[in-house]
Design a protein around this motif. Structure first.
Motif, short mmCIF file in Angstrom:
data_model
loop_
_atom_site.label_atom_id
_atom_site.label_comp_id
_atom_site.label_asym_id
_atom_site.label_seq_id
_atom_site.Cartn_x
_atom_site.Cartn_y
_atom_site.Cartn_z
N ALA A 82 -2.06 0.32 4.88
CA ALA A 82 -3.45 0.25 3.87
C ALA A 82 -3.08 1.22 2.83
O ALA A 82 -3.73 0.95 1.60
CB ALA A 82 -4.69 0.23 4.68
N LEU A 83 -2.56 2.56 3.23
CA LEU A 83 -2.49 3.44 2.09
C LEU A 83 -1.65 3.19 0.98
O LEU A 83 -1.77 3.16 -0.20
CB LEU A 83 -1.94 4.87 2.65
N LEU A 84 -0.62 2.43 1.13
CA LEU A 84 0.41 2.21 0.39
C LEU A 84 0.00 0.91 -0.55
O LEU A 84 -0.19 0.79 -1.86
CB LEU A 84 1.88 1.54 0.96
N ASP A 98 -3.26 -0.04 -7.79
CA ASP A 98 -3.53 0.86 -9.15
C ASP A 98 -2.58 0.20 -10.27
O ASP A 98 -2.77 0.33 -11.37
CB ASP A 98 -3.57 2.29 -8.79
N PHE A 99 -1.52 -0.47 -9.74
CA PHE A 99 -0.75 -1.14 -10.59
C PHE A 99 -0.69 -2.65 -10.64
O PHE A 99 -0.30 -3.10 -11.94
CB PHE A 99 0.81 -0.71 -10.27
N THR A 135 -2.62 0.78 -14.36
CA THR A 135 -3.42 0.00 -15.17
C THR A 135 -4.32 0.97 -15.98
O THR A 135 -4.86 0.27 -17.05
CB THR A 135 -3.93 -1.26 -14.38
N LYS A 136 -4.66 1.98 -15.60
CA LYS A 136 -5.72 3.08 -16.29
C LYS A 136 -4.81 3.84 -17.23
O LYS A 136 -5.61 4.89 -17.54
CB LYS A 136 -6.53 3.68 -15.26
N ASN A 137 -3.56 3.74 -17.11
CA ASN A 137 -2.82 4.49 -18.12
C ASN A 137 -2.73 6.17 -17.64
O ASN A 137 -2.55 6.86 -18.49
CB ASN A 137 -3.15 4.54 -19.62
#
Length: 702
Positions: A486-488, A494-495, A528-530
């Motif tokens: 779940a952590l990974l 995020d990507f 994705t949030k740079n």
């Protein structure tokens, strides 16, 4: 530990490795003091959440083999479990069952080790049995008649340190009363109070909010009152009570040591929330419910923000009034008012959480509320601590019985109070068999599944300082943490969404390490949030949670001589340092290996795979594991092996399918038995020793 987010992981390889672990070997040679312990026939014990049952031939397995005791932490063996061994257990149910099991271990351990810690403590004078009173009177008489010359003997120092202090005597106070410094003059007790020795909890004066209906096809399990030796404001629960004095003036926030300590912690651990709550300056900024005048919480507590992201949620602080005019109260009246505060706290909190559909934290089945032994410090109830303690246990027992969605944790800040609470609980259970019904679930349906026996044996090992604790990721999941996968997956999102790396490497050897390696490459660039942050930095951010779980507080209450963890967070350090916090001295320290080692510390904690404070040491990728074998950290494995060889190790929140740990345990077995055959055993042997259930392959836990 089973990962509910990844239930279809191929288990064949993990089961094959584990079967090699439990091949038959001769008994360990045990000291005479341990010969009655069934569990110590094996190297270690593990509390398993994802296995329905153990081997059918469990008795023979434990009698003849040198391996691992698999203790199934799940009470429900009905329905599919009886016909389909591959059915999936409810992990939330098993986790709570595990907490109840550890609560019983802690209770039995404390009664063995600290069973008399309160006898000479004047806070509990009115609550002693006749035999304890007689013993206390003779000890005090002996001390009063001892000449000063005798106290110059070295034997007096040993007696003072190893006996009198352990019986609760405050020898720092020089007067003949032998009272604790903060006690002062004890209030006179009424005739009825003197006869009964302790008050009954008052009946509530207001209507209780209704319990929610039970979920379809489920049977409500009984509520439970836990007892821990820890800090009330340092535990991951849904809400906790902070005793304060609601002053008549509204010029400032109410005063209270726990409230003040909590605000300091919040400023350090959650600056965003601290800044949000800073506008709260007076009582007018607290939620005022006309039905609950003795309990209030912050008006601007961000329930909505927490509901949107439960990973950021922290325990709700509820302020409870304890500043009563003691000069006008006798002990019975004072205790009754304090219990009104407890009732207001529980009723207000449960009522509000239900009304806004705020789910229990850490995906628990019930709301968990924590409270201290309120009023016994600056609330001027120190002289009736025993009465307050017994009344809280009686009231809490009734409240959890009346609410299907409630558990309560009583936190004791010193060993004497903790021991007295356990003694009260034992006596209450003897007088009324309907109290603490959760413990009865531990008996099981046959002699091979009796967790009452297992709890007693683990407590006996801990009492002899022959039990070491291994803390896995499952312990941190109870604090809102994440499992390895779940952590990974959280970082991968995020990507790219939906995440796909686990499916990509499904069924391959070292699939978890392959996922981590590819994710490490992703983190070299912006998400994705740079935002560009390394994998280890992202892991440290997600694991840096401020409050340990209830399970971690229970493990710390065992006061183990040593503990080992692969987790990166600070939970073990916090919980171990908060044991006996009210009386803690500089000699009672925790040595953190390898980051803050202290020779002569009373407890040590080995952090094998790094820490959020040392991100470069975090072991997560294949390269990290290869480097670990050649680095200074490899020596830590020697301490683990030494503990396996010299004590019984209890694995909690750890699946026992990690290849590195199977190798370490195999080396220990080989050292203990030079004729150990590392080859897989025969099919007949496998059938008699393999552990049934769902063992999930996974990498070392975060």
């Amino acid at each position: 530990m089973f990962d509910p987010g990844n239930p279809k992981v191929d288990q064949a390889a993990a089961l094959q490795k584990f079967q090699r672990l439990v091949t038959p070997h001769p008994w360990l040679r045990r000291s005479r003091s341990l010969q009655q312990n069934r569990l110590v026939n094996n190297i270690a014990s593990t509390l398993s959440l994802d296995a329905w049952s153990q081997s059918d031939d469990e008795n023979a397995f434990h009698k003849k083999n040198l391996g691992i005791n698999f203790l199934c932490m799940h009470p429900d063996k009905e329905g599919n479990a009886t016909t389909d061994p591959n059915s999936k257990p409810d992990i939330s149910v098993a986790s709570r069952y595990q907490e109840i099991f550890m609560d019983l271990v802690v209770m039995k351990h404390s009664l063995r080790v600290m069973g008399s810690r309160f006898i000479l403590d004047p806070r509990f004078s009115a609550n002693l049995s006749e035999s304890d009173k007689s013993f206390k009177d003779h000890i005090i008489k002996f001390l009063d008649t001892m000449p000063e010359e005798a106290k110059k003997s070295a034997a007096w120092d040993e007696m003072n340190e190893n006996l009198l202090n352990n019986l609760g005597l405050d020898t720092d106070n020089k007067n003949k009363e032998y009272t604790v410094t903060s006690l002062g003059n004890m209030r006179p007790r009424s005739k009825s109070q003197s006869q009964s020795q302790s008050p009954s909890a008052p009946k509530p004066t207001k209507a209780k909010s209704p319990s929610p209906p039970a979920a379809p096809n489920t049977t409500p399990t009984p509520g439970h009152v836990f007892i821990v030796n820890n800090s009330v404001c340092c535990m991951y629960v849904d809400a906790f009570l902070a005793p304060v004095d609601f002053m008549p003036s509204q010029a400032r926030l109410p005063a209270g040591t726990i409230h003040t300590a909590w605000r300091h912690q919040l400023a350090e651990r959650d600056p965003q929330l601290f800044n949000e709550l800073m506008p709260t300056k007076t009582k007018k900024d607290l939620r005022d419910d006309p039905q609950h005048k003795l309990a209030r919480f912050y008006k601007n507590w961000p329930f909505d923000r927490f509901k949107a992201d439960m990973l950021k949620a922290i325990p709700l602080i509820v302020l409870g009034h304890v500043g009563f005019n003691v000069e006008k109260l006798n002990p019975e009246e004072h205790v009754a008012l304090l219990m009104e505060t407890v009732s207001d706290f529980v009723d207000l909190t449960i009522k509000h959480l239900r009304s806004i559909d705020y789910k229990p934290l850490a995906r628990k089945k019930k709301y968990v509320l924590a409270l201290p032994v309120l009023g016994t410090g600056y609330g001027n109830a120190t002289d009736i601590t025993g009465d307050v303690l017994e009344a809280i246990l009686k009231l809490s027992s009734r409240l959890v019985a009346e609410n299907d969605d409630l558990d309560i944790v009583l936190t004791c800040a010193d060993s004497a109070t903790f021991c007295m609470a356990q003694s009260f609980r034992r006596n209450m259970m003897k007088e009324d068999e309907n109290l603490w019904p959760s413990f009865r679930q531990l008996k099981g349906d046959d002699s091979s599944n009796n967790k009452l026996r297992d709890a007693a044996e683990l407590a006996a090992l801990a009492a002899k300082k022959k039990l070491s604790i291994f803390i896995g990721a499952g312990v941190s999941i109870g604090a809102g943490g994440l499992s390895w996968f779940a952590l990974l997956e959280k970082i991968e999102m995020d990507f790219q969404s939906p995440p796909s790396l686990q499916n990509k490497y499904k069924g391959k050897d070292d699939s978890a390490l392959l996922v981590a390696d590819e994710l490490n490459n992703m983190c070299a660039g912006p998400d994705t949030k740079n935002v560009t942050k390394s994998l280890k930095t992202r892991i440290a951010d997600l694991c840096n949670r401020p409050f340990p779980s209830l399970l971690m507080a229970l493990l710390a209450s065992l006061q183990p001589r040593g503990a080992i963890t692969q987790n990166y967070d600070f939970h073990a350090e916090i919980a171990l340092n908060n044991v006996n916090i009210a009386k803690r001295t500089r000699t009672e320290t925790v040595s953190i290996i390898p980051y803050s080692p202290i020779k002569g510390a009373t407890t040590w904690l080995l952090k094998m795979h790094g820490c959020v404070s040392a991100k470069d040491d975090i072991v997560i990728t294949k390269e990290d594991f290869d480097r670990f074998e050649e680095s200074r950290l490899k020596a830590n494995g020697g301490l683990l092996q030494a503990e396996l060889m010299t004590s019984h190790m209890l694995f909690v929140g750890f699946s026992m399918t990690d290849a590195n740990y199977l190798r370490i345990i195999s080396e220990v077995r080989a050292a203990l038995n030079k004729d150990c055959d590392s080859k897989p055993h025969s099919k007949s042997q496998s059938n008699s020793t393999a552990v049934a259930g769902n063992a999930t392959a996974r990498a070392p836990t975060p």
